[in-house]
Design a protein around this motif. Structure first.
Motif, short mmCIF file in Angstrom:
data_model
loop_
_atom_site.label_atom_id
_atom_site.label_comp_id
_atom_site.label_asym_id
_atom_site.label_seq_id
_atom_site.Cartn_x
_atom_site.Cartn_y
_atom_site.Cartn_z
N THR A 59 18.18 11.02 5.92
CA THR A 59 18.34 12.10 6.63
C THR A 59 16.75 12.55 7.15
N THR A 60 15.88 11.89 6.52
CA THR A 60 14.33 12.23 6.75
C THR A 60 14.12 11.61 8.01
N GLN A 61 13.33 12.43 9.08
CA GLN A 61 12.86 11.73 10.36
C GLN A 61 11.52 11.34 10.34
N HIS B 32 -0.67 -5.99 14.20
CA HIS B 32 0.09 -7.22 14.29
C HIS B 32 0.04 -7.79 12.62
N ASP B 33 1.02 -8.48 12.44
CA ASP B 33 0.91 -9.19 10.97
C ASP B 33 1.41 -8.18 9.82
N ILE B 34 1.94 -7.16 10.13
CA ILE B 34 2.16 -6.16 9.12
C ILE B 34 3.51 -5.64 9.08
N SER B 35 4.03 -5.05 8.00
CA SER B 35 5.24 -4.34 7.99
C SER B 35 4.99 -3.06 7.63
N PHE B 36 6.05 -1.93 7.91
CA PHE B 36 6.18 -0.65 7.69
C PHE B 36 7.42 -0.49 6.80
N TYR B 37 7.40 0.28 5.49
CA TYR B 37 8.45 0.76 4.97
C TYR B 37 8.48 2.15 4.73
N THR B 38 9.47 2.86 4.47
CA THR B 38 9.47 4.16 3.78
C THR B 38 10.65 4.12 2.87
N ASP B 39 10.53 4.86 1.83
CA ASP B 39 11.46 5.19 0.45
C ASP B 39 12.14 6.51 0.91
N ALA B 40 11.95 7.09 2.09
CA ALA B 40 12.50 8.28 2.40
C ALA B 40 14.06 8.19 2.59
N ALA B 41 14.71 9.36 2.43
CA ALA B 41 16.31 9.22 2.51
C ALA B 41 16.50 9.25 3.97
N ARG C 1 3.72 1.18 2.42
CA ARG C 1 5.38 1.69 2.10
C ARG C 1 4.97 3.22 1.91
N TRP C 2 5.63 4.13 2.71
CA TRP C 2 5.57 5.51 2.53
C TRP C 2 6.55 5.88 1.18
N SER C 3 6.06 6.75 0.49
CA SER C 3 6.96 7.13 -0.88
C SER C 3 7.80 8.19 -0.41
N SER C 4 8.91 8.17 -1.17
CA SER C 4 10.13 9.33 -1.00
C SER C 4 9.61 10.55 -0.89
N THR C 5 8.45 10.75 -1.56
CA THR C 5 8.00 12.45 -1.55
C THR C 5 6.74 12.56 -0.48
N TYR D 243 0.93 -1.08 -0.09
CA TYR D 243 -0.20 0.00 -0.02
C TYR D 243 0.91 1.17 0.14
N LEU D 244 1.00 2.04 -1.18
CA LEU D 244 1.69 3.12 -1.16
C LEU D 244 1.10 4.24 -0.72
N LEU D 245 1.68 5.04 0.30
CA LEU D 245 1.31 6.01 0.97
C LEU D 245 2.07 7.42 0.93
N THR D 246 1.40 8.35 0.94
CA THR D 246 1.97 9.92 0.78
C THR D 246 1.90 10.78 2.04
#
Length: 358
Positions: A150-152, A139-148, A115-119, A89-92
């Motif tokens: 340096t991004t907090q 539970h039973d879920i993963s979080f990702y982000t494509d941010a650099a 998955r949070w996008s880089s923007t 799931y792409l998120l902004t």
């Protein structure tokens, strides 16, 4: 690229049993399948002019934020399960869930991925409650982000949640009971916990796996065997402040941390623990950069047991200052560790006998 990957069981029991327990907590709550909150479009051909539902995208390429936000908005005040079937799931933007009991559920780590996008304008999930009896399950879920790098960002923030394990006051609990279990896997994970209550469980908070940083503030952990336990090889940062821990064997066990900061906490031995049972307020080992400042230790058991306020083993770069020990016998073990550098042990006030074996 910066990534989070985390399988969290924020519930009453360990990860292996959390799913069953959390499902029972939300057994009567409606299940909101995020896929069902996709857009609508006018059909073609024989269905021309008729609006047709389009499932929310799960390809990790098309923005799924509107569907997820719509599902969150549809959560009833009584609570519900926010279900993410297998997919990416792409998120902004960050997801904010306020004042509603919620279970955030997927089909499994690395199967259901947010998955949070880089923007993205903001990242992670924030759950805030106005009730001390609210239940939150993740539970039973993963979080990702494509941010650099340096991004907090923080993967999960929980504010004002009450966790209760075994409802009784009959001594130490079983090893399967957790207030909060953080089990990071893969890339670094950052977690914030604030204003949480844990009662009658083995661990108030247990931290394992790959975790970059955990911040806990204004927590109440009562009748727990161990308040906070971190046993991990990747040396996470742990900050614990303004918290109250009443435990059976230890307030805090920090093994393998990097930058441990414990500030303004009240740590005492729980009143009904077995007479004479040893207790360690803060037990630190194999850790670097330890700051213990303005904490208060007390032994309320009758008769009191041997109370070790602070124990250091194989530590480096440590400072222990301005702490108060209200115990008949206070023991500091290896506070001045032979291998440590720049240790600062000063301005600590103790009642009764002081045994310093360091």
């Amino acid at each position: 690229m910066r990534t989070w990957s985390v399988a969290l069981a924020v519930c009453l029991l360990s990860y292996g049993t959390a799913r069953v327990q959390c499902q029972s907590e939300f057994a009567a709550a409606p299940v909101l399948n995020v896929i069902d909150f996709g857009t609508t479009a006018e059909g073609n051909g024989s269905s021309a002019g008729v609006e047709e539902a389009i499932n929310a995208p799960t390809d990790g390429v098309t923005d799924a934020t509107p569907a997820v936000l719509a599902a969150i908005a549809a959560l009833p005040a009584s609570g519900g399960q926010l279900y993410f079937p297998t997919g990416v799931y792409l998120l902004t933007q960050a997801l904010n869930i306020n004042n509603v009991p919620v279970a955030i559920v997927g089909d499994g780590m690395s199967l259901s991925i947010l998955r949070w996008s880089s923007t993205a304008s903001s990242y992670g999930i924030s759950v805030s409650q106005n009730s001390a009896n609210a239940v939150v399950s993740v539970h039973d879920i993963s979080f990702y982000t494509d941010a650099a790098q340096t991004t907090q960002g923080v993967a999960l923030t929980i504010d004002l949640v009450h966790f209760t394990g075994y409802d009784g006051n009959s001594g130490p609990k079983t090893s399967s009971e957790f207030g909060v279990k953080i089990d990071g896997s893969g890339s670094p994970v950052e977690i914030d916990l604030a204003q949480i209550w844990m009662q009658f469980c083995q661990f108030g908070v247990e931290i394992t796996g790959t975790v970059e940083g955990v911040s806990i503030t204004q927590a109440n952990m009562v009748a727990v065997v161990v308040g906070v336990s971190t046993v991990t090889s990747n040396k996470p940062q742990l900050a614990l402040s303004q918290s109250h821990i009443a435990a059976y064997t230890s307030g805090i066990v920090a093994t393998g941390t990097n930058s441990l900061n414990i500030y303004g906490c009240l740590i005492y031995a729980f009143a009904d623990r077995p007479a004479g049972q040893p207790f360690i307020g803060i037990n630190v080992s194999n850790s670097t950069g330890n700051i213990l400042n303005m904490n208060q230790f007390a032994d309320t058991s009758t008769p009191s047991g041997l109370y070790t306020a602070i124990s250091f083993t194989n530590t480096d770069f440590s400072s222990v200052v301005n702490n108060i020990c209200l115990t008949p016998v206070t023991q500091f073990t290896n506070v001045v560790d032979p291998i440590s550098r720049l240790n600062n042990f000063a301005n600590n006030i103790c009642e009764g006998t002081i045994n310093d074996s360091g």
